[in-house]
Design an enzyme around this catalytic site. Sequence first.
Site, PDB file in Angstrom:
ATOM      1  CE1 TYR A  90       6.041 -11.114  21.070  1.00  0.00           C
ATOM      2  CE2 TYR A  90       4.256 -12.687  21.397  1.00  0.00           C
ATOM      3  CZ  TYR A  90       5.379 -12.273  20.707  1.00  0.00           C
ATOM      4  OH  TYR A  90       5.850 -13.021  19.650  1.00  0.00           O
ATOM      5  CG  ASP A  97       0.386 -18.468  14.929  1.00  0.00           C
ATOM      6  OD1 ASP A  97       1.587 -18.481  14.604  1.00  0.00           O
ATOM      7  OD2 ASP A  97      -0.086 -17.644  15.728  1.00  0.00           O
ATOM      8  CG  HIS A  98       1.067 -15.035  11.057  1.00  0.00           C
ATOM      9  ND1 HIS A  98       1.846 -16.140  11.325  1.00  0.00           N
ATOM     10  CD2 HIS A  98       1.803 -13.965  11.437  1.00  0.00           C
ATOM     11  CE1 HIS A  98       2.997 -15.755  11.845  1.00  0.00           C
ATOM     12  NE2 HIS A  98       2.997 -14.446  11.923  1.00  0.00           N
ATOM     13  N   GLY A 110       7.992 -15.515  11.881  1.00  0.00           N
ATOM     14  CA  GLY A 110       6.960 -15.886  10.923  1.00  0.00           C
ATOM     15  C   GLY A 110       7.006 -15.087   9.645  1.00  0.00           C
ATOM     16  CE  LYS A 159       7.295 -15.491  18.268  1.00  0.00           C
ATOM     17  NZ  LYS A 159       6.411 -16.059  17.222  1.00  0.00           N
TER      18      LYS A 159
END
Length: 268
Positions: free
Chosen positions: A147, A27-28, A231, A178
């Site tokens: 995060y 998805d970067h 990724g 994640k």
Amino acid sequence: MSSIGKMIRFERIFNRTTGRTIVVPMDHGTTVGPIKGVIDMKTTIQKVANGGANAIVEHKGLVAEGLRGSGPDIGLIIHLSASTCLSPFPNAKTLVCTVEEAIKLGADAVSIHFNLGDADEKDMLHDFGRVSADCRTWGLPLLAMCYARGEKIKNSYDVNFVKHAARVGGELGADIVKVNYTGSPESFREVTEGCNVPVVIAGGETMDSDHEILEMVKGSIDAGGAGISIGRNVFQHRDPENLVKAMHMIIHQNKSVAEALDHLASVA
């Protein structure tokens, strides 16, 4: 995970025998633009599928890139969150897709990203709660990318922040969380033991050493982790297919780092 629909879809992104997964996020492009590895998505998806990845993560506009017509099947996780590096608030994620839209596109699961400690934390948690409720309604697994990033966060790899983020993900209804790897099996076990759902690791910064990547993967598994969601360290690798095969050896075959490195050396 009470919904039969959710259980069936979960099997599309997790190995039934090991209870672990290899996810490759792609998805970067939304965040940083068309970087190496995600320009020709069809080729990259084919490579990681051939390597044995269980699922990919991508945004809704690229779903057709995963339609290959042949080769191994691979699970589809549609990412619901977005921000760009051009924004003055890059850590403030906003929803750009819905659970219902993802289902129409054929998703096996959806993912959402939140940053604890950011000034917009309350909005991201609000969105998380809504998405979690929708996933329960429709029987769709939810991967939460959790995060700690903000003014109070001096080190986002600190085990105290990482285990807090993972716990929030589990408590708000994620089926998989994640998080960053904390650097050692001993510290990462605090994360897995403090979370009620499977925990997978992010890849973090780009690494130059295959040994470093595979040691991180093995350390997370030894600490009770459920696999990876890596990724750039995969899709920008010189040989994504065989790196995924090496990871598969560790995650799904319980092989050693040395054995996985031997595989990579044999195909170099």
